[in-house]
Motif scaffolding. Structure first.
Motif, short mmCIF file in Angstrom:
data_model
loop_
_atom_site.label_atom_id
_atom_site.label_comp_id
_atom_site.label_asym_id
_atom_site.label_seq_id
_atom_site.Cartn_x
_atom_site.Cartn_y
_atom_site.Cartn_z
N ASP A 57 0.96 -1.06 0.08
CA ASP A 57 0.03 0.11 -0.04
C ASP A 57 0.95 1.34 -0.06
N GLN A 58 1.87 1.15 0.80
CA GLN A 58 2.83 2.42 0.82
C GLN A 58 3.53 2.53 -0.26
N LEU A 59 3.76 1.67 -1.14
CA LEU A 59 4.47 1.77 -2.41
C LEU A 59 3.57 1.79 -3.56
N GLY A 60 2.38 1.88 -3.33
CA GLY A 60 1.12 2.14 -4.42
C GLY A 60 1.08 1.07 -5.11
N GLU A 61 1.32 -0.25 -4.99
CA GLU A 61 1.17 -1.38 -5.70
C GLU A 61 -0.19 -1.97 -5.46
N VAL A 62 -0.82 -1.69 -4.24
CA VAL A 62 -2.16 -2.13 -3.89
C VAL A 62 -2.71 -1.14 -2.96
N ILE A 63 -3.86 -0.67 -3.31
CA ILE A 63 -4.36 0.32 -2.48
C ILE A 63 -5.43 -0.38 -1.44
N HIS A 64 -4.99 -0.04 -0.25
CA HIS A 64 -5.73 -0.80 0.89
C HIS A 64 -6.25 0.18 1.86
N PHE A 65 -7.62 0.18 1.91
CA PHE A 65 -8.41 1.01 2.83
C PHE A 65 -8.97 0.19 3.77
N PRO A 66 -8.24 -0.15 5.05
CA PRO A 66 -8.91 -1.05 6.15
C PRO A 66 -10.08 -0.66 6.67
N GLU A 67 -10.44 0.66 6.76
CA GLU A 67 -11.59 1.14 7.34
C GLU A 67 -12.74 0.58 6.60
N ILE A 68 -12.43 0.89 5.07
CA ILE A 68 -13.56 0.28 4.36
C ILE A 68 -14.13 -1.15 4.29
N TYR A 69 -12.96 -2.05 4.47
CA TYR A 69 -13.08 -3.21 4.65
C TYR A 69 -13.70 -3.67 5.90
N ARG A 70 -13.37 -3.16 6.96
CA ARG A 70 -13.95 -3.44 8.16
C ARG A 70 -15.18 -3.06 8.38
N ALA A 71 -15.68 -1.80 7.92
CA ALA A 71 -17.03 -1.50 7.99
C ALA A 71 -18.07 -1.98 7.09
N ARG A 72 -17.53 -2.01 5.80
CA ARG A 72 -18.20 -2.48 4.68
C ARG A 72 -18.23 -4.08 4.31
N GLY A 73 -17.23 -4.73 4.82
CA GLY A 73 -17.04 -5.95 4.44
C GLY A 73 -16.49 -6.32 3.11
N PHE A 74 -15.88 -5.16 2.49
CA PHE A 74 -15.23 -5.26 0.95
C PHE A 74 -14.30 -6.40 0.93
N ARG A 75 -14.37 -7.07 0.04
CA ARG A 75 -13.37 -8.32 -0.05
C ARG A 75 -12.21 -8.06 -1.10
N GLU A 76 -12.14 -7.09 -1.79
CA GLU A 76 -11.17 -6.73 -2.90
C GLU A 76 -10.19 -5.76 -2.68
N TYR A 77 -8.93 -5.76 -3.17
CA TYR A 77 -8.03 -4.83 -3.04
C TYR A 77 -7.89 -4.07 -4.42
N LEU A 78 -7.62 -2.93 -4.51
CA LEU A 78 -7.48 -1.93 -5.48
C LEU A 78 -6.15 -2.11 -6.21
N LEU A 79 -5.78 -2.77 -7.40
CA LEU A 79 -4.69 -2.70 -8.01
C LEU A 79 -4.49 -1.52 -8.75
#
Length: 275
Positions: A182-204
């Motif tokens: 995430d810090q390198l911009g390879e995968v955009i990871h929003f933990p709050e969205i995953y925890r609150a919304r149950g979203f199960r995909e990472y943005l590439l």
């Protein structure tokens, strides 16, 4: 971009200065970076010190103490006066101030560009010294993600977990690996969205997010409705749209992915629920 003889490769992110785009920058600002803050001396909106202070606060909020190089552009047209002493009192991560002219980099300002380049490379090398080293297995995962991003802007969490597990990357190491990606911009990871919304995909492909947001913000429908959109409006604006991201990738916005776009905008206060 190869960083001298260090063996490092730098990736550039160009953030637009238009006011409407400012709020989207926070999607991608990270600490493991070197920031080059370009100040336009001819801006009618703010003086150079105000411009610098505004963007330095952005870096402080999302990039912590990441190093910043200040650049005053168009100095061939107007002198760029920045009070670096005062700015450094509140922003000690400023590493230097360079007055340049982008149109004169091969001529009159060639020497100044050389000095700036050396300073930039030096800061990148310093950042590189404290960057973690990836194993061959981790690099294999990164290459797999890059290849996948050309086909699909998203990757399922289960697929990522399986890819890591198959290469012996599991447990705490996998979580740390995801944070670094995430810090390198390879995968955009929003933990709050995953925890609150149950979203199960990472943005590439981060351009999927920015192009989608810009399409909504600049839409004629948003203007006609005085800044208010319904869920169906988002679908109407983006449905059947194919956008090329400048990297040869065609971006599509199927119905099942629109909630992620809306959640990301809401999390970063680009939109608010009404009613």
């Amino acid at each position: 971009w190869p960083v001298g003889d260090s063996g490092l490769t730098a990736h550039f992110w160009d953030f637009g200065g238009q006011v409407i785009a400012h709020a989207t920058h926070q999607f991608f600002l990270r600490a493991r970076c070197v920031y080059v803050l370009v100040i336009n001396a001819r801006s009618a909106d703010n003086n150079p010190n105000q411009q610098a202070e505004y963007w330095l606060e952005f870096v402080r909020a999302f990039g912590n103490e990441a190093p910043v190089l200040l650049v005053g552009n168009k100095c061939d047209l107007t002198p760029v006066a920045v009070d670096t002493h005062r700015l450094r009192e509140s922003h000690p991560n400023i590493r230097g101030f360079h007055t340049l002219s982008a149109t004169g980099y091969r001529g009159k300002y060639g020497r100044e560009f050389g000095i700036f380049r050396d300073a930039f490379v030096a800061e990148l090398e310093k950042v590189g010294e404290v960057q973690p080293w990836f194993s061959h297995k981790e690099f294999a995962v990164i290459e797999r993600l890059r290849d996948e991003s050309r086909k699909n802007p998203f990757l399922g969490k289960a697929t990522f977990d399986d890819e890591c597990a198959g290469r012996g990357i599991d447990g705490e190491r996998r979580e740390g690996f995801l944070t670094l990606l995430d810090q390198l911009g390879e995968v955009i990871h929003f933990p709050e969205i995953y925890r609150a919304r149950g979203f199960r995909e990472y943005l590439l492909n981060p351009r999927w997010l920015t192009h989608g947001v810009y399409t909504l913000l600049y839409s004629e429908l948003l203007k006609r409705q005085c800044g208010e959109l319904r869920r169906g409006d988002v679908s109407e604006i983006l449905r059947d749209r194919t956008i090329e991201d400048g990297q040869g990738n065609v971006l599509r916005y199927p119905e099942k992915r629109l909630d992620f776009l809306i959640w990301a905008m809401a999390q970063f206060k680009l939109c608010y629920p009404s009613g």
